[in-house]
Design an enzyme around this catalytic site. Structure first.
Site, PDB file in Angstrom:
ATOM      1  N   ARG A  27       0.832  -1.214   0.000  1.00 14.15           N
ATOM      2  CA  ARG A  27       0.000   0.000   0.000  1.00 14.15           C
ATOM      3  C   ARG A  27       0.862   1.258   0.000  1.00 14.15           C
ATOM      4  O   ARG A  27       0.351   2.365  -0.140  1.00 14.15           O
ATOM      5  CB  ARG A  27      -0.916   0.002   1.219  1.00 14.15           C
ATOM      6  N   TRP A  74       1.135   6.181   5.673  1.00 12.31           N
ATOM      7  CA  TRP A  74       1.312   6.917   4.407  1.00 12.31           C
ATOM      8  C   TRP A  74       0.953   8.359   4.763  1.00 12.31           C
ATOM      9  O   TRP A  74      -0.220   8.672   4.989  1.00 12.31           O
ATOM     10  CB  TRP A  74       0.378   6.346   3.350  1.00 12.31           C
ATOM     11  N   ASN A 100      -6.341   5.057  10.009  1.00 13.06           N
ATOM     12  CA  ASN A 100      -6.211   5.297   8.573  1.00 13.06           C
ATOM     13  C   ASN A 100      -7.369   6.202   8.185  1.00 13.06           C
ATOM     14  O   ASN A 100      -8.510   5.952   8.563  1.00 13.06           O
ATOM     15  CB  ASN A 100      -6.280   3.971   7.797  1.00 13.06           C
ATOM     16  N   GLY A 101      -7.072   7.300   7.446  1.00 16.69           N
ATOM     17  CA  GLY A 101      -8.147   8.211   7.029  1.00 16.69           C
ATOM     18  C   GLY A 101      -7.719   9.652   7.306  1.00 16.69           C
ATOM     19  O   GLY A 101      -6.538   9.939   7.496  1.00 16.69           O
ATOM     20  N   LYS A 483      -1.912   7.150 -22.134  1.00 13.47           N
ATOM     21  CA  LYS A 483      -2.386   5.946 -21.429  1.00 13.47           C
ATOM     22  C   LYS A 483      -2.328   4.741 -22.361  1.00 13.47           C
ATOM     23  O   LYS A 483      -1.830   3.688 -22.022  1.00 13.47           O
ATOM     24  CB  LYS A 483      -3.825   6.129 -20.928  1.00 13.47           C
ATOM     25  N   GLU A 486       1.413   3.763 -23.472  1.00 13.50           N
ATOM     26  CA  GLU A 486       2.370   3.308 -22.454  1.00 13.50           C
ATOM     27  C   GLU A 486       2.043   1.917 -21.910  1.00 13.50           C
ATOM     28  O   GLU A 486       2.920   1.252 -21.368  1.00 13.50           O
ATOM     29  CB  GLU A 486       2.509   4.308 -21.311  1.00 13.50           C
ATOM     30  N   HIS A 502      -3.153  19.961 -41.465  1.00 14.95           N
ATOM     31  CA  HIS A 502      -1.817  20.516 -41.750  1.00 14.95           C
ATOM     32  C   HIS A 502      -0.755  19.421 -41.816  1.00 14.95           C
ATOM     33  O   HIS A 502       0.401  19.645 -41.476  1.00 14.95           O
ATOM     34  CB  HIS A 502      -1.468  21.562 -40.690  1.00 14.95           C
ATOM     35  N   LYS A 601       7.863   3.883 -12.394  1.00 14.76           N
ATOM     36  CA  LYS A 601       6.758   4.632 -11.803  1.00 14.76           C
ATOM     37  C   LYS A 601       7.189   6.073 -11.497  1.00 14.76           C
ATOM     38  O   LYS A 601       6.451   7.016 -11.724  1.00 14.76           O
ATOM     39  CB  LYS A 601       6.288   3.964 -10.515  1.00 14.76           C
TER      40      LYS A 601
HETATM   41  C1  AGP Z   1       1.817   8.576 -16.580  1.00 18.97           C
HETATM   42  O1  AGP Z   1       0.942   7.475 -16.781  1.00 18.97           O
HETATM   43  C2  AGP Z   1       3.281   8.150 -16.518  1.00 18.97           C
HETATM   44  N1  AGP Z   1       3.472   7.201 -15.502  1.00 18.97           N
HETATM   45  C3  AGP Z   1       4.216   9.359 -16.482  1.00 18.97           C
HETATM   46  O2  AGP Z   1       3.894  10.192 -17.581  1.00 18.97           O
HETATM   47  C4  AGP Z   1       4.138  10.224 -15.207  1.00 18.97           C
HETATM   48  O3  AGP Z   1       2.941  10.950 -15.192  1.00 18.97           O
HETATM   49  C5  AGP Z   1       5.323  11.212 -15.248  1.00 18.97           C
HETATM   50  O4  AGP Z   1       6.521  10.461 -15.199  1.00 18.97           O
HETATM   51  C6  AGP Z   1       5.306  12.209 -14.077  1.00 18.97           C
HETATM   52  O5  AGP Z   1       5.438  11.536 -12.863  1.00 18.97           O
HETATM   53  P1  AGP Z   1       5.146  12.374 -11.515  1.00 18.97           P
HETATM   54  O6  AGP Z   1       3.731  12.808 -11.573  1.00 18.97           O
HETATM   55  O7  AGP Z   1       5.429  11.406 -10.399  1.00 18.97           O
HETATM   56  O8  AGP Z   1       6.084  13.545 -11.500  1.00 18.97           O
END
Ligand code: AGP
Length: 606
Positions: A27, A74, A100-101, A483, A486, A502, A601
């Site tokens: 989490r 978190w 949590n909350g 989306k 990727e 264009h 990520k």
């Molecule tokens: C979005 O789906 C991607 N994982 C990527 O574009 C992401 O939004 C970008 O790397 C920015 O990350 P951040 O919001 O953690 O700065």
């Protein structure tokens, strides 16, 4: 989101608690702690950072006992630190609490408690709970908890212990998940099922307003008003991996379906009497001197920034530029003390975005950040921070973070508009009402997943897919294309609908899928003429528009009618089907949806 574990039974509580917290690590968290009941009272240990640091503490101090509570935090209020970690124990350590909350009225409660002589050792909202228990305790732990929760506004899942009742745990739930595991002569409490699966598959899922009293004789459940309840026991047949995803096949679809709740949490405590209440220090005087806003972000976050541009220019009439951070940092940007830099980042650690922030600040800009991670590098470097309350986002493809970034941008713009006097209270109230309805509108779309699965089936084998739109619908096209590409690896591109002629129109051929987005009535006719352009070249058009999207049906091969909301709020509802479409295409193509190839990520390197 935080993780809660509680245990009462014959086993070593610390062993059960640690095991449970390990199962909740997915989490996301930044600190952890436990309390156990011992003859001398409640023994508590808590440490910033990963569980390993808590284990090191437990290796050198005595945490023996067969009743205890544990927590992985978190951070939402107060940076990650030992003091801000849970459990929290109040002044006298007679109570220990994990939560949590979000306690929305915690500032008022802290003030009242301080006036009664309570001293606080943390910056958290949670710490008001043990102090209230001390105030409310008259010899009956359950009654003290009932009186305490009656004073709380907001969302909470709580598990608490009392030195006066060392063989009792009390758990209570409102708007934040909490379950109980029922074993042989033992009971478990947890935020989520994975934490108890090792010991039992017999689970009670608490509902809002449930209050459970756990003793060596078993568990009794009541309403918070004290009415006894008879709760059904569910036999959980999930494997552990499925349990971590809440029964969903992937984190991404779980996070897509968490969006109504994420929006509610991001709005919580920030709208009052149909107006906006943000904890920002920008004054009307300062705002008067702001003659430019620069938005600095990457990827999906930059698209949230683009929506912000449209909104800020519309409501504040201040010019806004949006630059991806990797460009901004090297463009010798025109920024000075009259510039407001708006930084958007889910992780708060994206290297380019952090560098862009520092570049803007070095040139005198005031920095406001929107991020999902309390205490992140970007948060720490900013003058002001607006936290999204999306909870940890595990999937690489950003979904709930993006939607909550939009919510934060709406709140920021309305807040600044109110200070500047550039929007009427009536208009603010109208938009706030629309914001409050968004969770239900998102839910309406989530319920129509079969339509998106069918659309995904139609486009999953294509090599190229185009997204077109105008204004905020072009921004939605950018996010929809990102989306799709990727996680499906299909070449997906977004184009301003008026730009096709264009050059890009040359790429349209028989059967090319084009996803046309039209939510803005003043641009509708123009978008329809662009649809006709691609149709004339053989494109297969999937339209996304409001239910009453007159004129679109005739020109579309398929149409997804969006639940009607104010056009200014369309970016929030428009992105939901685009997220779902990308997800179902990726699944249909057998890809690793949560961890797509080549991507991370959080891009913490340049
Ligand atoms: C979005 O789906 C991607 N994982 C990527 O574009 C992401 O939004 C970008 O790397 C920015 O990350 P951040 O919001 O953690 O700065």
């Amino acid at each position: 989101m935080c993780g809660i574990v509680g245990y009462l039974g014959p086993r070593s509580a610390q062993e059960v608690l640690l095991q449970g917290l390990e199962k909740l690590e997915y989490r996301g968290y930044d600190s952890a702690g436990i309390s156990v009941a011992q003859a001398a009272g409640l023994k508590t240990g808590k440490k910033k950072g990963r569980l390993v640091h808590l284990k090191e503490l437990m290796a050198v101090e005595d945490f023996s006992g067969t009743a205890g509570i544990g927590h992985t935090r978190w951070a939402t209020h107060g940076k990650p630190s030992d003091d801000n970690s849970h459990p929290h124990c109040g002044n006298t350590s007679r109570f220990s609490v994990v939560h949590n909350g979000i306690i929305e009225n915690y500032q008022d409660l802290r003030k009242m408690l301080k006036e009664r002589g309570h001293a606080f050792s943390s910056e958290t909202d949670t710490e008001v709970i043990p102090h209230l228990l001390e105030e409310n305790y008259r010899g009956d732990f359950k009654q003290a908890m009932q009186d305490t929760v009656a004073q709380l506004d907001g969302a909470y899942a709580i598990c608490a212990m009392s030195a006066e009742d060392p063989d009792t745990l009390i758990a209570v739930r409102k708007d934040s998940p909490l379950v109980a595991g029922i074993g042989q002569d033992e009971c478990f409490v947890a935020s989520d099922i994975p934490a108890v699966l090792k010991y039992t598959r017999d689970v009670i899922v608490f509902e809002d307003g449930d209050l459970a009293v756990i003793t060596r004789d078993g568990m009794q459940v009541f309403t918070v008003e004290g009415e006894p309840l008879d709760k059904p026991v569910t036999k959980v047949d999930w494997d552990l991996e499925a349990a971590e995803k809440g029964g969903f096949p992937h984190f991404m679809i779980k996070e897509i379906f968490e969006q109504p709740e994420a929006v509610r949490k991001t709005l919580a405590g920030r709208i009052e009497n149909n107006s906006v209440k943000l904890d920002l220090s920008i004054t009307a005087e300062e705002l008067k001197n702001i003659n430019k806003v620069v938005v600095i972000a990457c990827g999906t976050a930059s698209y949230a920034g683009r929506v912000g541009r449209t909104l800020i220019e519309k409501i504040l009439r201040i010019p806004v530029s949006v630059d991806v951070a990797s460009e901004f940092r090297y463009m010798d940007p025109i920024v000075d003390e009259n510039t407001l830099a708006l930084i958007v980042s889910q992780s708060g650690e994206t290297a380019d975005t952090l560098a862009g922030l520092k570049e803007a600040r070095s040139r005198g800009a005031k920095v406001v950040s929107i991020t999902n991670v309390v205490g992140s590098s970007i948060a720490r470097e900013s003058d002001e921070v607006i936290y999204t309350q999306a909870g940890p986002e595990i999937a690489v493809a950003s979904t709930k973070a993006y939607v909550t970034q939009l919510i934060a941008i709406y709140l920021l713009t309305l807040h600044l508009g109110r200070i500047k006097g550039s929007i009427s209270d009536e208009k603010i109230g109208e938009m706030v009402q629309g914001l409050k309805e968004l969770p239900d509108r998102i839910q309406d779309i989530l319920a129509r997943k079969d339509e998106l699965i069918a659309m995904a089936e139609d486009i999953k084998d294509n090599e190229h897919v185009f997204f077109i739109g105008r204004g905020v619908d072009f921004t939605a096209s950018l996010e929809g294309a990102l989306k799709l590409k990727e996680i499906s690896y299909i070449h997906a591109e977004a184009y301003a609908a008026g730009e096709l002629k264009h050059g890009t129109l040359a790429l349209i051929e028989e059967g090319t899928p084009v996803i046309a987005i039209s939510t803005q009535s003043h641009l509708r006719e123009k978008t329809i003429s662009n649809i006709k352009e691609v149709k004339a070249r053989g494109a297969k058009v999937f339209s996304l528009c409001f239910h009453d999207c007159e004129g679109m049906e005739l020109e579309s091969d398929s149409l997804f009618g969006l639940p009607s909301t104010q056009e200014v709020l369309a970016p929030v509802v428009t992105v939901i089907p685009l997220q779902m479409l990308a997800y179902y295409v990726s699944v249909a193509r057998g890809n690793d949806v949560d961890k797509p190839r080549n991507l991370a990520k959080s891009v913490t390197v340049e």
